[in-house]
Design an enzyme around this catalytic site. Structure first.
Site, short mmCIF file in Angstrom:
data_model
loop_
_atom_site.label_atom_id
_atom_site.label_comp_id
_atom_site.label_asym_id
_atom_site.label_seq_id
_atom_site.Cartn_x
_atom_site.Cartn_y
_atom_site.Cartn_z
N ARG A 115 7.71 0.42 7.01
CA ARG A 115 7.05 0.21 5.71
C ARG A 115 6.04 1.34 5.57
NH1 ARG A 115 4.49 -5.14 3.05
NH2 ARG A 115 6.71 -5.29 2.62
N HIS A 142 12.30 -1.43 -2.33
CA HIS A 142 12.10 -2.56 -1.41
C HIS A 142 13.44 -3.30 -1.27
CE1 HIS A 142 10.12 -5.35 1.04
NE2 HIS A 142 9.30 -5.95 0.19
N ASP A 237 5.93 -8.89 -10.50
CA ASP A 237 5.28 -8.38 -9.29
C ASP A 237 3.86 -7.95 -9.69
OD1 ASP A 237 4.78 -7.36 -6.76
OD2 ASP A 237 5.95 -5.51 -7.05
N CYS A 277 8.23 -11.51 -5.41
CA CYS A 277 8.34 -11.06 -4.02
C CYS A 277 7.17 -11.55 -3.18
CB CYS A 277 8.46 -9.55 -3.98
SG CYS A 277 7.11 -8.70 -4.84
N ARG A 305 13.99 -13.98 3.16
CA ARG A 305 13.74 -12.67 3.79
C ARG A 305 14.26 -12.69 5.24
NH1 ARG A 305 9.82 -9.25 1.99
NH2 ARG A 305 10.79 -7.85 3.49
N1 NVA Z 1 4.97 -3.74 -5.44
C1 NVA Z 1 4.33 -4.38 -4.31
C2 NVA Z 1 5.32 -5.19 -3.52
C3 NVA Z 1 4.74 -5.93 -2.36
C4 NVA Z 1 5.77 -6.68 -1.58
C5 NVA Z 1 3.67 -3.32 -3.45
O1 NVA Z 1 4.28 -2.28 -3.21
O2 NVA Z 1 2.54 -3.54 -3.03
N1 CP Z 2 7.29 -9.44 -0.22
C1 CP Z 2 6.83 -8.77 0.83
O1 CP Z 2 7.37 -7.73 1.26
O2 CP Z 2 5.76 -9.36 1.43
P1 CP Z 2 4.81 -8.71 2.53
O3 CP Z 2 4.05 -7.60 1.87
O4 CP Z 2 3.93 -9.85 2.97
O5 CP Z 2 5.65 -8.19 3.67
#
Ligand code: NVA
Ligand code: CP
Length: 322
Positions: A115, A142, A237, A277, A305
């Site tokens: 990530r 994602h 989101d 999400c 997930r």
């Molecule tokens: N768009 C959000 C998704 C988190 C799972 C982010 O990138 O923070």
């Molecule tokens: N939806 C998602 O990826 O959650 P986290 O940021 O908690 O991993």
């Protein structure tokens, strides 16, 4: 379609999951089918061992609850083990090249989930390493989340092709991956975002081309109610993603009105489901009434997930078995 018993049209040949755009419709279905089977096995207490003796390195340059826990628990349920590596602690965060990191980790572990910010970092890991690379979220995409989302939609609706998903909000990593995943499986997708925050036109063009091939439609618009009209799935989101904390106030103004609320439910299909999400901000991108109401399936989605990513790991790291 009976996805649990899906018959693969061709062998699964992907080495990585960098973006869903790289995977064919058949490969996405194979993954969802694995995920459904693995979920059923887990619920009935059947042991799985396809990652026996294998290790997944999990590199995090951003925070996480779901991704971290689901990959760690998923690896262990498949008989393997996972290593949590924060970039605040490993040498990558101090400037060690990605190419060296990729080659070192390839000598010690069997897969990397990462990530981070730049999609190009994942491409570099895949280029210089010799093990599967799984995208656990970048600024652009994602894909693991969208596999879990598609699995959830299938479980709730019993179908995928022909449904309509509406996304209201930022044209961000979630919007991009939803557009790609839905368009590959023949779901219509409508994204409503304010001007200046629409999805990246390059990924929109990919989605439009996918949709043409799979008989569905991609709509990018400005009006949330236009997007939500007759939708089977409502999605939103956060207005400010990880890394955009400094823009939070500007974004609050730009996204005012880009909210899933009772007005959206009123124009969507009566039996629509609401997905997010997570993490969510009640009162911003969604009202508490909707996210905590009867249409919301966010916790089934979050649980998926785990199962969806076990499907990904079984295919990429476990030779496709269980
Ligand atoms: N768009 C959000 C998704 C988190 C799972 C982010 O990138 O923070
Ligand atoms: N939806 C998602 O990826 O959650 P986290 O940021 O908690 O991993």
């Amino acid at each position: 379609m009976d996805l649990m018993n899906y018959q693969a049209k061709a062998p699964f040949t992907q080495k990585h999951l960098l973006t869903l755009q790289d995977w064919s419709e058949d490969e996405i279905y194979q993954c969802l089918s694995h995920a459904l089977k693995l979920k059923a096995m887990q619920k009935s207490g059947q042991k799985q061992s396809c990652l026996s003796g294998k290790t997944l390195a999990m590199i995090f340059a951003k925070s996480s609850t779901r991704t971290r826990v689901s990959f760690e628990v998923g690896t262990s349920q498949l008989g393997g083990s996972a290593l949590f590596l924060s970039t605040a602690d490993i040498q990558l965060g101090r400037g060690e090249p990605i190419s060296d990191t990729a080659q070192v980790l390839s000598r010690m572990v069997d897969g990397i989930m990462i990530r981070t910010f730049k999609q190009s970092d994942l491409e570099a890991l895949a280029k210089y390493g010799s093990i599967p690379i799984i995208n656990g979220l970048t600024d652009e995409f994602h894909p693991c989340q969208v596999l879990a989302d598609l699995m959830t939609i299938y479980e709730k609706k019993g179908m995928l092709k022909g449904l309509k998903l509406a996304f209201v909000g930022d044209g961000n990593n979630m919007a991009h991956s939803l557009m790609l995943g839905c368009s590959k499986l023949g779901l219509d997708v409508a994204i409503a975002s304010p001007d200046g925050y629409k999805p990246n036109p390059v990924y929109t063009a990919w989605a439009v081309a996918n949709a043409e091939k799979h008989g569905s439609k991609v709509t990018i618009c400005t009006d949330p109610l236009e997007a939500c009209k007759d939708a089977d799935v409502l999605y939103t989101d956060v207005w400010a993603s990880m890394g955009q904390e400094g823009e939070a106030e500007v974004r609050k103004k730009a996204f005012a009105g880009y909210q899933i609320n009772a007005d959206c439910l009123a124009v969507a299909k009566k039996d629509c489901i609401f997905l997010h999400c997570l993490p969510a901000h009640r009162g911003e991108e969604v009202t508490a009434e909707v996210i905590d109401g009867a249409h919301s399936v966010i916790f089934d989605e979050a649980e998926n997930r785990l199962h969806a990513q076990k499907g990904v790991m079984a295919l990429l790291m476990g030779n496709g078995g269980f």
